[in-house]
Design an enzyme around this catalytic site. Structure first.
Site, PDB file in Angstrom:
ATOM      1  N   LYS A   1       5.408  -3.935   7.890  1.00 41.96           N
ATOM      2  CA  LYS A   1       6.326  -2.926   7.374  1.00 41.96           C
ATOM      3  C   LYS A   1       7.689  -3.584   7.197  1.00 41.96           C
ATOM      4  O   LYS A   1       8.343  -3.970   8.159  1.00 41.96           O
ATOM      5  CB  LYS A   1       6.417  -1.746   8.351  1.00 41.96           C
ATOM      6  CG  LYS A   1       7.364  -0.648   7.884  1.00 41.96           C
ATOM      7  CD  LYS A   1       7.259   0.583   8.765  1.00 41.96           C
ATOM      8  CE  LYS A   1       8.281   1.631   8.373  1.00 41.96           C
ATOM      9  NZ  LYS A   1       8.196   2.831   9.216  1.00 41.96           N
TER      10      LYS A   1
ATOM     11  N   GLN B 211       5.052   2.517  -0.660  1.00 44.73           N
ATOM     12  CA  GLN B 211       6.467   2.217  -0.864  1.00 44.73           C
ATOM     13  C   GLN B 211       7.245   3.483  -0.585  1.00 44.73           C
ATOM     14  O   GLN B 211       7.102   4.479  -1.301  1.00 44.73           O
ATOM     15  CB  GLN B 211       6.673   1.738  -2.310  1.00 44.73           C
ATOM     16  CG  GLN B 211       8.074   1.928  -2.847  1.00 44.73           C
ATOM     17  CD  GLN B 211       8.854   0.631  -2.963  1.00 44.73           C
ATOM     18  OE1 GLN B 211       8.376  -0.349  -3.508  1.00 44.73           O
ATOM     19  NE2 GLN B 211      10.072   0.637  -2.442  1.00 44.73           N
TER      20      GLN B 211
ATOM     21  N   ILE C 185       0.816  -1.224   0.000  1.00 43.54           N
ATOM     22  CA  ILE C 185       0.000   0.000   0.000  1.00 43.54           C
ATOM     23  C   ILE C 185       0.845   1.269   0.000  1.00 43.54           C
ATOM     24  O   ILE C 185       0.378   2.330  -0.382  1.00 43.54           O
ATOM     25  CB  ILE C 185      -1.034   0.055   1.154  1.00 43.54           C
ATOM     26  CG1 ILE C 185      -0.357  -0.079   2.527  1.00 43.54           C
ATOM     27  CG2 ILE C 185      -2.125  -0.987   0.976  1.00 43.54           C
ATOM     28  CD1 ILE C 185      -1.252   0.352   3.681  1.00 43.54           C
TER      29      ILE C 185
ATOM     30  N   ASP D 139      11.255  12.013  13.165  1.00 42.98           N
ATOM     31  CA  ASP D 139      10.750  12.238  11.802  1.00 42.98           C
ATOM     32  C   ASP D 139       9.284  12.643  11.845  1.00 42.98           C
ATOM     33  O   ASP D 139       8.427  12.046  11.187  1.00 42.98           O
ATOM     34  CB  ASP D 139      10.938  10.961  10.980  1.00 42.98           C
ATOM     35  CG  ASP D 139      10.615  11.142   9.492  1.00 42.98           C
ATOM     36  OD1 ASP D 139      10.661  12.287   8.998  1.00 42.98           O
ATOM     37  OD2 ASP D 139      10.295  10.131   8.837  1.00 42.98           O
TER      38      ASP D 139
HETATM   39  N1  ADP Z   1      -0.116   0.764  11.528  1.00 44.22           N
HETATM   40  C1  ADP Z   1      -0.575   1.353  10.423  1.00 44.22           C
HETATM   41  N2  ADP Z   1      -1.902   1.369  10.159  1.00 44.22           N
HETATM   42  C2  ADP Z   1      -2.378   1.954   9.032  1.00 44.22           C
HETATM   43  N3  ADP Z   1      -1.614   2.551   8.101  1.00 44.22           N
HETATM   44  C3  ADP Z   1      -0.277   2.565   8.291  1.00 44.22           C
HETATM   45  C4  ADP Z   1       0.313   1.969   9.457  1.00 44.22           C
HETATM   46  N4  ADP Z   1       1.648   2.112   9.376  1.00 44.22           N
HETATM   47  C5  ADP Z   1       1.879   2.769   8.213  1.00 44.22           C
HETATM   48  N5  ADP Z   1       0.732   3.055   7.563  1.00 44.22           N
HETATM   49  C6  ADP Z   1       0.598   3.783   6.274  1.00 44.22           C
HETATM   50  O1  ADP Z   1       1.777   3.621   5.516  1.00 44.22           O
HETATM   51  C7  ADP Z   1       2.469   4.878   5.348  1.00 44.22           C
HETATM   52  C8  ADP Z   1       3.987   4.649   5.442  1.00 44.22           C
HETATM   53  O2  ADP Z   1       4.304   4.062   6.694  1.00 44.22           O
HETATM   54  P1  ADP Z   1       5.485   4.638   7.591  1.00 44.22           P
HETATM   55  O3  ADP Z   1       5.597   3.786   8.803  1.00 44.22           O
HETATM   56  O4  ADP Z   1       5.262   6.097   7.796  1.00 44.22           O
HETATM   57  O5  ADP Z   1       6.762   4.344   6.669  1.00 44.22           O
HETATM   58  P2  ADP Z   1       7.755   5.291   5.850  1.00 44.22           P
HETATM   59  O6  ADP Z   1       9.044   5.118   6.557  1.00 44.22           O
HETATM   60  O7  ADP Z   1       7.752   4.732   4.467  1.00 44.22           O
HETATM   61  O8  ADP Z   1       7.245   6.708   5.918  1.00 44.22           O
HETATM   62  C9  ADP Z   1       1.897   5.783   6.436  1.00 44.22           C
HETATM   63  O9  ADP Z   1       1.993   7.142   6.091  1.00 44.22           O
HETATM   64  C10 ADP Z   1       0.463   5.285   6.523  1.00 44.22           C
HETATM   65  O10 ADP Z   1      -0.313   5.837   5.457  1.00 44.22           O
HETATM   66 MG    MG Z   2       6.326   7.807   7.335  1.00 40.13          MG
END
Ligand code: ADP
Ligand code: MG
Length: 226
Positions: free
Chosen positions: A36, A14, A12, A137
């Site tokens: 993740k 990248q 969902i 961050d």
């Molecule tokens: N626990 C979660 N539940 C729902 N959506 C999530 C969750 N973790 C991440 N996401 C979605 O995925 C996106 C990217 O995850 P994130 O942990 O912020 O990784 P990145 O390091 O790529 O920014 C988030 O902005 C959110 O939209």
């Molecule tokens: Mg993020």
């Protein structure tokens, strides 16, 4: 034990460091699960890459656990697989603060309840900093609004660390302030209101706010030098 993302599951999100998968029926969890996975960066030396990746996975898992244990609304940590650098955690049903603000930007944020939003963000940040967790961050895509209960959930703890220094907390807030300024026009009042909730909710906030002034000044000087 290792636990892999089943093949065929669509990614969902990248990012530069990780892929996020939505596993709706994984582990028989009613609300589904997020995986993740941090992938290899070929531009880095393999040993260094492994080391950095491991560090981020561990930091993310630790902070998620620490915040949850202290009663914060963060995604529940289900499983960490160091072999695949994957964290399995609760899926938050809702959207990011970024998405909510972008959705309503054209109408001067008419559909956004600024009073509640600033309260939830300010109080979550206060709670996190009272635990000496520095996020590292803070952006509006790392803040999610839960659909079901009224809450803002902080996510993406890969760059987090532990510190009791007011300076580190001030830099955390400054990063978020810059993120608001660069992504969401006309949200200065919203951010001021976030800070006032932070001030009320966190007993060491005065020292942090004083440092924030210094950090802002330094930021301005740096941008003048180009
Ligand atoms: N626990 C979660 N539940 C729902 N959506 C999530 C969750 N973790 C991440 N996401 C979605 O995925 C996106 C990217 O995850 P994130 O942990 O912020 O990784 P990145 O390091 O790529 O920014 C988030 O902005 C959110 O939209
Ligand atoms: Mg993020």
């Amino acid at each position: 034990m290792t636990m892999a993302v089943p093949s065929g599951v669509a990614c969902i999100k990248q990012g530069a460091e990780a892929r996020v998968f939505d596993l709706p029926t994984f582990l028989s969890l009613p609300q589904g699960c997020i995986a993740k996975e941090r992938f290899k960066k070929t531009y880095r030396h393999p040993d260094l890459d492994r080391q950095l990746t491991n560090k981020r996975v561990v930091q993310e898992a630790r902070s998620l656990y620490k915040c949850k244990k202290a009663g914060m609304d963060t995604p529940t940590l289900y499983f960490v697989d160091m072999n695949t650098a994957t964290i399995f955690m609760e899926k938050i049903s809702g959207i990011t603060v970024k998405q909510r603000l972008l959705d309503y930007q054209a109408t001067q944020y008419s559909g956004v309840d600024f009073a509640s939003l600033s309260k939830y963000i300010g109080e979550s940040l206060a709670k996190m900093h009272s635990l000496d967790v520095i996020h590292g961050d803070l952006t509006t895509s790392n803040l999610m609004i839960r659909e079901t209960i009224e809450s803002v959930v902080i996510i993406d703890f890969g760059l987090s660390y532990i510190s009791n220094l007011a300076e580190d907390k001030a830099v955390d807030l400054y990063v978020l302030e810059r993120a608001f300024a660069s992504t969401h026009p006309n949200t200065e009042e919203l951010f001021e209101s976030i800070l006032s909730h932070y001030l009320n909710a966190y007993k060491n906030s005065k020292a942090v706010m004083n440092k924030l002034e210094d950090v802002r000044l330094r930021g301005r000087k740096r941008s003048m030098l180009g």
